[in-house]
Scaffold this motif. Structure first.
Motif, mmCIF file in Angstrom:
data_model
loop_
_atom_site.group_PDB
_atom_site.id
_atom_site.type_symbol
_atom_site.label_atom_id
_atom_site.label_comp_id
_atom_site.label_asym_id
_atom_site.label_seq_id
_atom_site.Cartn_x
_atom_site.Cartn_y
_atom_site.Cartn_z
ATOM 1 N N VAL A 131 0.983 -1.131 0.032
ATOM 2 C CA VAL A 131 -0.131 -0.137 -0.063
ATOM 3 C C VAL A 131 0.755 1.361 -0.006
ATOM 4 N N PHE A 132 0.290 2.440 -0.484
ATOM 5 C CA PHE A 132 1.231 3.448 -0.320
ATOM 6 C C PHE A 132 0.162 4.859 -0.161
ATOM 7 N N GLU A 133 0.784 6.021 -0.121
ATOM 8 C CA GLU A 133 0.137 7.209 0.097
ATOM 9 C C GLU A 133 0.939 8.059 -0.988
ATOM 10 N N GLY A 134 0.523 9.493 -1.157
ATOM 11 C CA GLY A 134 0.974 10.671 -1.753
ATOM 12 C C GLY A 134 0.660 11.796 -1.122
ATOM 13 N N LEU A 135 1.652 12.704 -0.849
ATOM 14 C CA LEU A 135 1.320 14.059 -0.324
ATOM 15 C C LEU A 135 2.617 15.054 -0.551
ATOM 16 N N LYS A 136 2.475 16.153 -0.176
ATOM 17 C CA LYS A 136 3.489 17.191 -0.703
ATOM 18 C C LYS A 136 3.930 18.260 0.486
ATOM 19 N N ALA A 137 5.050 18.760 0.056
ATOM 20 C CA ALA A 137 5.538 19.797 1.143
ATOM 21 C C ALA A 137 5.661 20.766 0.213
ATOM 22 N N ILE A 139 -3.714 5.595 5.244
ATOM 23 C CA ILE A 139 -2.712 4.334 4.881
ATOM 24 C C ILE A 139 -3.197 3.483 5.849
ATOM 25 N N ASN A 140 -3.754 3.758 6.788
ATOM 26 C CA ASN A 140 -4.281 2.734 8.105
ATOM 27 C C ASN A 140 -5.358 1.923 7.383
ATOM 28 N N LYS A 161 -5.635 2.385 -1.195
ATOM 29 C CA LYS A 161 -4.510 2.855 -2.108
ATOM 30 C C LYS A 161 -3.491 1.888 -2.175
ATOM 31 N N VAL A 162 -3.791 0.600 -2.958
ATOM 32 C CA VAL A 162 -2.933 -0.489 -2.898
ATOM 33 C C VAL A 162 -2.363 -0.560 -4.615
ATOM 34 N N ALA A 163 -1.377 -1.150 -4.576
ATOM 35 C CA ALA A 163 -0.521 -1.152 -5.878
ATOM 36 C C ALA A 163 -1.156 -1.908 -7.027
ATOM 37 N N GLY A 164 -2.097 -2.842 -6.615
ATOM 38 C CA GLY A 164 -2.680 -3.525 -7.498
ATOM 39 C C GLY A 164 -3.773 -2.612 -8.484
ATOM 40 N N ASN A 165 -4.511 -1.767 -7.692
ATOM 41 C CA ASN A 165 -5.185 -1.135 -8.299
ATOM 42 C C ASN A 165 -4.734 -0.386 -9.703
ATOM 43 N N TYR A 166 -3.435 -0.018 -9.527
ATOM 44 C CA TYR A 166 -2.939 0.874 -10.412
ATOM 45 C C TYR A 166 -2.484 -0.039 -11.479
#
Length: 359
Positions: free
Chosen positions: A70-76, A95-96, A197-202
């Motif tokens: 699983v993964f996430e995406g955010l920004k600074a 992510i949890n 948000k899991v890799a397989g969906n993509y």
């Protein structure tokens, strides 16, 4: 540095990329955050910041074979020397949710947020300051236990890597995109992992994405997996429609990713006085609304793209042009307000911005 997070310095720092040619996800900073999980050692342990480098992984690692990833995406962002994160608590909460769906161990959200702040503080010189630029942050967790038995793994690794990035689409970030409505394959069904948000969906979306690209379209708009008629989401974004000045977006039903940008846009739109409706929307309804002159704007929302106007929709043998293939006024206003708050150029009464302190 806090004693809680170990810090391993690298001998030589990297040369930073040209800020005018960052692209998206092509360059990576000097360091990454690392955390390991072992059920026999009491769970998560050895939280540390280490030099960015390849990792060693057993060929039989279960994450490679059975998809526990699983993964996430955010920004600074950087503005006037200040580095901020945007709603990072929402990413760690999500992510949890993804971890729970794949029977993977939960993380301590506050502990990881503190670790992320320390990592970004170390790398604050990597945060670009140009228009539309940011430091993209990718947390991800995968199974490392070696063995080919199909069961939840007992060992996992969490990494957070950082990438200075420009506009997701390059060039004009508000240039309308061309969307192909997929009518053969489906992305997800209720009861599956579409909300996670899991890799397989993509991976499952890539064939349709390639087919769309070959026909001259930028993204794929997915329909529901049961009746094949209700709009769900775009490959990398949630989707919004403006009908007679009202924002309409597909309601979350278990097969749609609960986007943080989506959630924020809904809140922001309501504060700006727009009516927002979350409900089932059929592709036939959209075409009928277009024929009546009621479909005024379409845009997508996502962490990488932020807000992306849609200028063209293609469904079966029909292609329609939205708002003369130009960015609509509501899309533009939401984009300006959203990015203004993110960057610090506008006030943040909601408290969405989290300043990264200097440790």
């Amino acid at each position: 540095m806090s004693e809680k997070v170990k810090f391993e310095k690298r001998e030589e720092l990297k040369q930073k990329p040209d800020p005018k040619n960052l692209g998206f996800g092509q360059h990576f900073t000097d360091y990454m955050l690392s955390y390991d999980y072992d059920s026999e050692k009491g769970g998560w342990h050895d939280l540390k910041i280490t030099p960015y480098a390849p990792i060693e992984l057993d060929p039989a690692a279960q994450g490679l074979h059975y998809g526990q990833l699983v993964f996430e995406g955010l920004k600074a962002y950087k503005h006037n020397g200040e580095v901020v994160l945007f709603r990072p608590d929402q990413n760690f909460a999500r992510i949890n949710q993804s971890l729970d769906r794949l029977e993977m161990p939960q993380i301590d959200e506050e502990e990881l947020l503190e670790g992320l702040k320390q990592l970004v503080d170390i790398e604050r010189d990597w945060v670009p300051e140009g228009e539309g630029q940011s430091l993209y942050i990718r947390p991800f967790v995968f199974a490392t236990e070696a063995g080919l038995g199909v069961h939840p793994a007992h060992n996992y690794k969490l990494l957070i890597i950082l990438s200075p990035s420009g506009s997701y689409y390059g060039g004009d970030s508000l240039k309308p995109t061309r969307i192909y409505v997929e009518d053969e394959y489906v992305r997800a069904v209720r009861g599956g992992v579409g909300f996670a948000k899991v890799a397989g969906n993509y991976a499952a979306s890539l064939l349709s994405q390639s087919n769309a690209n070959e026909q001259g379209y930028d993204q794929v708009l997915w329909l529901d997996g049961v009746e094949r008629k209700y709009v769900e989401e775009v490959g990398s974004m949630n989707i919004f429609f403006v009908e007679n000045g009202k924002l309409v977006t597909p309601q979350l039903n278990g097969s749609i990713l609960p986007g943080i940008t989506r959630k924020t846009v809904i809140a922001l739109a309501k504060e700006l006085g727009y009516e927002v409706e979350e409900r089932h929307i059929s592709i036939d309804e959209l075409l009928e609304s277009y024929d009546k002159g009621e479909l005024e704007e379409v845009f997508g929302t996502g962490t990488a793209a932020v807000i992306s106007p849609v200028g063209t929709l293609k469904y079966e043998d029909r292609e329609i042009t939205i708002n003369n293939n130009e960015t609509g006024p509501i899309t533009q206003r939401l984009y300006d307000e959203y990015t203004g708050i993110q960057s610090g150029k506008l006030d943040d009464p909601q408290g969405w911005r989290v300043v990264v302190p200097e440790y």
